[in-house]
Write a protein that holds these residues in place. Structure first.
Motif, PDB file in Angstrom:
ATOM      1  N   ARG A 115     -17.484  67.472 -41.645  1.00  0.00           N
ATOM      2  CA  ARG A 115     -18.444  66.643 -40.905  1.00  0.00           C
ATOM      3  C   ARG A 115     -18.768  67.284 -39.565  1.00  0.00           C
ATOM      4  O   ARG A 115     -17.896  67.870 -38.924  1.00  0.00           O
ATOM      5  CB  ARG A 115     -17.850  65.258 -40.623  1.00  0.00           C
ATOM      6  CG  ARG A 115     -17.691  64.422 -41.848  1.00  0.00           C
ATOM      7  CD  ARG A 115     -16.956  63.157 -41.503  1.00  0.00           C
ATOM      8  NE  ARG A 115     -17.873  62.133 -40.954  1.00  0.00           N
ATOM      9  CZ  ARG A 115     -17.453  60.903 -40.663  1.00  0.00           C
ATOM     10  NH1 ARG A 115     -16.197  60.553 -40.823  1.00  0.00           N
ATOM     11  NH2 ARG A 115     -18.321  60.015 -40.199  1.00  0.00           N
ATOM     12  N   ASP A 116     -20.020  67.117 -39.157  1.00  0.00           N
ATOM     13  CA  ASP A 116     -20.419  67.609 -37.848  1.00  0.00           C
ATOM     14  C   ASP A 116     -19.898  66.630 -36.797  1.00  0.00           C
ATOM     15  O   ASP A 116     -20.301  65.464 -36.768  1.00  0.00           O
ATOM     16  CB  ASP A 116     -21.952  67.691 -37.781  1.00  0.00           C
ATOM     17  CG  ASP A 116     -22.420  68.274 -36.458  1.00  0.00           C
ATOM     18  OD1 ASP A 116     -21.564  68.529 -35.580  1.00  0.00           O
ATOM     19  OD2 ASP A 116     -23.637  68.478 -36.314  1.00  0.00           O
ATOM     20  N   ARG A 140     -17.241  71.615 -36.896  1.00  0.00           N
ATOM     21  CA  ARG A 140     -17.150  70.820 -38.127  1.00  0.00           C
ATOM     22  C   ARG A 140     -15.692  70.495 -38.382  1.00  0.00           C
ATOM     23  O   ARG A 140     -14.820  71.350 -38.246  1.00  0.00           O
ATOM     24  CB  ARG A 140     -17.760  71.568 -39.322  1.00  0.00           C
ATOM     25  CG  ARG A 140     -19.260  71.783 -39.170  1.00  0.00           C
ATOM     26  CD  ARG A 140     -19.864  72.399 -40.413  1.00  0.00           C
ATOM     27  NE  ARG A 140     -20.063  71.417 -41.484  1.00  0.00           N
ATOM     28  CZ  ARG A 140     -21.080  70.567 -41.514  1.00  0.00           C
ATOM     29  NH1 ARG A 140     -21.979  70.554 -40.552  1.00  0.00           N
ATOM     30  NH2 ARG A 140     -21.196  69.719 -42.513  1.00  0.00           N
ATOM     31  N   SER A 180     -21.447  74.748 -32.987  1.00  0.00           N
ATOM     32  CA  SER A 180     -21.084  73.500 -33.658  1.00  0.00           C
ATOM     33  C   SER A 180     -19.582  73.425 -33.917  1.00  0.00           C
ATOM     34  O   SER A 180     -18.877  74.426 -33.909  1.00  0.00           O
ATOM     35  CB  SER A 180     -21.829  73.406 -34.989  1.00  0.00           C
ATOM     36  OG  SER A 180     -21.347  74.421 -35.858  1.00  0.00           O
TER      37      SER A 180
END
Lengths: 251, 482
Positions: free
Chosen positions: A67-68, A63, A61
């Motif tokens: 926020r993703d 970030r 991921s």
């Protein structure tokens, strides 16, 4: 909190895995450099951060300010504060640099729920930002990047960055195609934009640029992985030894 | 023709149901179909002089012997010309009380185009407050024009008040025998404008301004005639960026321009007729003949067009460069989206010495549309030192549309210098990514890139329309990406 948190990032292009598990944290105010040989995945990293289509995150991921990023498309990421200075800026025939800048700034302001700037305030702002970068009015009236020299293109990129005031600036091979004087102008422009609220990720093949934009950390990217992390002295070390040792590690 | 019949009938039904105005309209309509009687009916309705009736009848008889042109790259079901009405008295439009009663979609488009509120009301058919002085504005314009001797009036008024001018010039550029649609128009035309600029007069305003405030129902078979006497100048703008709907599916207008020595006419068009639904049904067929005659030495005619509407566009605004040193220009933006078909271009006919022409055509195709540039540059045997420059650029958006360039060049004089440049390009992924990385949304990015592509032509438009036209370019391409 880190501004940018990349965890175990795997990215494929056309089914081929290019990034094979990247971990990288950058805090506000820091400048990180990514160095590596050709084909190591440097540009892929810049594209995946900006959300370009065709760069598929298969695992892990990213970030950004909590926020993703997977939730945001290209223009939403830009409005959220991610800026990419292109290695090869794209020509937009018939669209003056001024028009382009205004369209971009107002689009971002609108996306953030801010009022658009009128022509007069905008012009004042652009001139203020253009002056230290040695961008004359005449250049602002020409179609963006069309017939620009290498130096003009890179200055135009930094001007956009200065105007859009991103939280995270990714500079992809900003030194390519620049002679030493142009490099100094561009580096000075970038340094002027360093501040405690802004992070930068400087992607480069050569150490030369890092003499002028001095990083807080240097990462060596090879074979889709970060194989070494160090301080600014790591760049000098690489200049002497080359990337050969890391290629072997990656293989 | 099934489509026309359907449209006419459906519209008839809807109106009967909705507004209950059947009787009045019926009595003011010519009988169904096209016969000599229809032509006589129209001429009588307008109380025309005998010579004009004869002129119409000659055209009608000629038309009976003609066949529809088939060479354009457009396809549509056969038209049954006997299954249409050729005259209906201008309808009293239904007045709405406020903008709240107008279709919100239409209002959204007006907003995007930046059309002022009062003008929005007029366009949408909302009763305008007595406070708004549109009448006095128009009166002021009329007075200003009268002071310098400019005549600007509906064609039927010109036939009544200035018969000698009409008789002298009508059909002198586009003869009644010219082509199938122009001949049809000659037989049955009923609306349109007449402009006369006296010698040495520079028309004190863009006739667009006046026109827009006066925006009226556009006719199905309009006929426009503009005459610029020696040393005069006029800039005329036809059309409107706001979407126009019309119950008549077939439109066949004729525009004739005449410039005498040292005169100049600048004619700009913004056309945004209903293009039909997603499958291309119900859109307007726009078969137009526009031609200018640079009759005098050193005269100039310039056509600028922005074509975004219609299901089918068949249109070639042309210049006959008869006077020595005369100049013709054609600047065109043709945008097609959805199922639209455009076959448009120009003809530059060089007859005089040292005549020059310039053609800049920008075709943009998106969706499943087809966009053809078709142009002729012809140099007569006696035309010495002719110059022409032609540039045709096509831009494709998506992979289901097509663009075609069909230039015809004929020269019979070896001194001519003719240049032709053509390019075809696509909006690249790189350009889209670059714009979007700067925060510009997908549709706005397309609009920006396309406006850049069209810049040379947009710059030719009168200032106030250039801004609207730029917005129109973006709106026309909505839904073309993603």
């Amino acid at each position: 909190m880190d501004m940018l948190e990349i965890k175990n990032l795997h990215v494929s292009v056309d089914g081929k895995e290019i990034l094979k598990g990247i971990d990288l944290d950058i805090r506000a105010g820091e400048v990180h450099a990514i160095m590596g040989p050709n084909g190591s995945g440097k540009s892929t990293l810049s594209y995946v951060l900006s959300g370009r289509e065709g760069y598929e995150v298969t695992e892990g991921s990213i970030r950004f300010r909590g926020r993703d990023l997977a939730e945001l498309n290209v223009d939403e990421r830009a409005a959220a504060g991610i800026f990419l200075a292109f290695q090869y800026p794209i020509e937009i025939p018939g669209v003056t640099t001024m028009t382009f800048l205004k369209t971009a700034l107002n689009a971002q302001r609108k996306a953030r729920g801010e009022a658009e700037l009128d022509a007069v305030r905008f012009l004042k702002l652009v001139r203020e930002k253009a002056k230290p970068l040695n961008v004359p009015d005449e250049m602002l009236k020409r179609a963006l990047n069309v017939g620009f020299s290498g130096g003009e293109k890179k200055r135009a990129e930094i001007l956009q960055m200065a105007l859009l005031e991103p939280a995270l600036a990714v500079l992809d091979e900003t030194d390519s195609g620049l002679d030493i004087d142009a490099l100094k102008t561009v580096a000075a422009g970038v340094n002027a934009l360093r501040n405690p609220e802004r992070a930068m990720l400087v992607i480069t093949h050569y150490q030369r640029l890092l003499d002028y934009i001095v990083p807080d950390a240097v990462h060596v990217l090879s074979g889709g992985r970060i194989v070494k992390t160090g301080g600014k002295e790591l760049a000098h070390e690489l200049e002497k030894t080359g990337y050969a040792a890391y290629d072997a590690d990656a293989a | 023709m099934a489509a026309v019949r359907e449209t006419v009938k459906t519209v008839g039904e809807v109106e009967k149901y909705k507004y209950g105005f059947t009787t009045d309209i019926e009595s003011d309509k010519a009988p169904l179909g096209l016969t000599e009687e229809t032509v006589r009916f129209i001429s009588a309705k307008k109380s025309e002089p005998g010579w004009l009736l004869e002129w119409r009848l000659a055209a009608f008889r000629r038309w009976l012997t003609m066949e529809e042109p088939k060479w354009a790259k457009v396809s549509y079901p056969p038209i049954d010309f006997q299954d249409a009405y050729y005259y209906a008295a201008p309808k009293q439009s239904v007045k709405l009380n406020s903008l709240d009663e107008v279709d919100p979609k239409l209002l959204e488009t007006y907003k995007k185009l930046g059309i002022p509120l009062t003008e929005q009301k007029m366009l949408a058919g909302v009763a305008v407050d007595a406070v708004f002085d549109s009448v006095s504005v128009v009166t002021t314009f009329k007075e200003k024009l009268r002071e310098v001797g400019v005549i600007f009036c509906p064609m039927s008024e010109a036939v009544r008040d200035h018969p000698e001018l009409v008789q002298k010039y009508l059909g002198s550029v586009v003869p009644t025998s010219d082509n199938f649609y122009a001949t049809l128009n000659s037989a049955v035309f009923s609306e349109g404008s007449f402009v006369y600029i006296p010698e040495g007069v520079r028309c004190p305003m863009e006739l667009s301004t006046y026109f827009r405030i006066n925006e009226k129902q556009t006719g199905q078979f309009e006929r426009t005639l503009i005459i610029a006497e020696k040393g005069s100048y006029v800039s005329y703008l036809e059309g409107c960026t706001a979407p126009q709907r019309d119950e008549n599916q077939l439109h066949a207008a004729v525009v004739e321009l005449v410039t005498l020595d040292d005169a100049e006419i600048k004619y700009s068009t913004v056309q945004n007729w209903y293009p039909g639904d997603e499958d291309g049904k119900g859109g307007i067929y726009n078969f137009v003949t526009k031609r200018g005659d640079c009759r005098g030495a050193n005269s100039k005619i310039s056509w600028t067009q922005v074509e975004t509407g219609s299901a089918i566009t068949w249109k070639y605004p042309s210049c006959i460069l008869r006077g020595d040193n005369s100049r013709g220009e054609f600047y065109s933006i043709a945008i097609s989206n959805g199922r639209q078909q455009v076959d448009s271009g120009t003809k530059m006919i060089h007859l005089g010495r040292n005549t020059s022409s310039r053609i800049v055509s920008k075709g943009i195709s998106a969706g499943r549309s087809s966009n053809t540039y078709r142009g002729l540059v012809s140099v007569h045997r006696k035309a010495e030192n002719v110059r022409n420059f032609t540039q045709c650029d096509s831009l494709l958006i998506g992979d289901r549309c097509s663009a075609h360039t069909v230039p015809y060049i004929e020269t019979k004089n070896p001194s001519a210098v003719l240049e032709h440049e053509a390019t075809t390009s696509k909006i690249s992924d790189d350009q889209m990514f670059y714009c979007r990385q700067r925060g510009i949304g997908e549709e706005e990015a397309v609009a920006l890139i396309v406006n850049g592509f069209c810049r040379d032509v947009l710059q030719q438009l009168p200032m106030e329309f250039a801004v609207e036209a730029q917005k129109l370019v973006g709106i026309s391409l909505e839904g073309s990406v993603g």
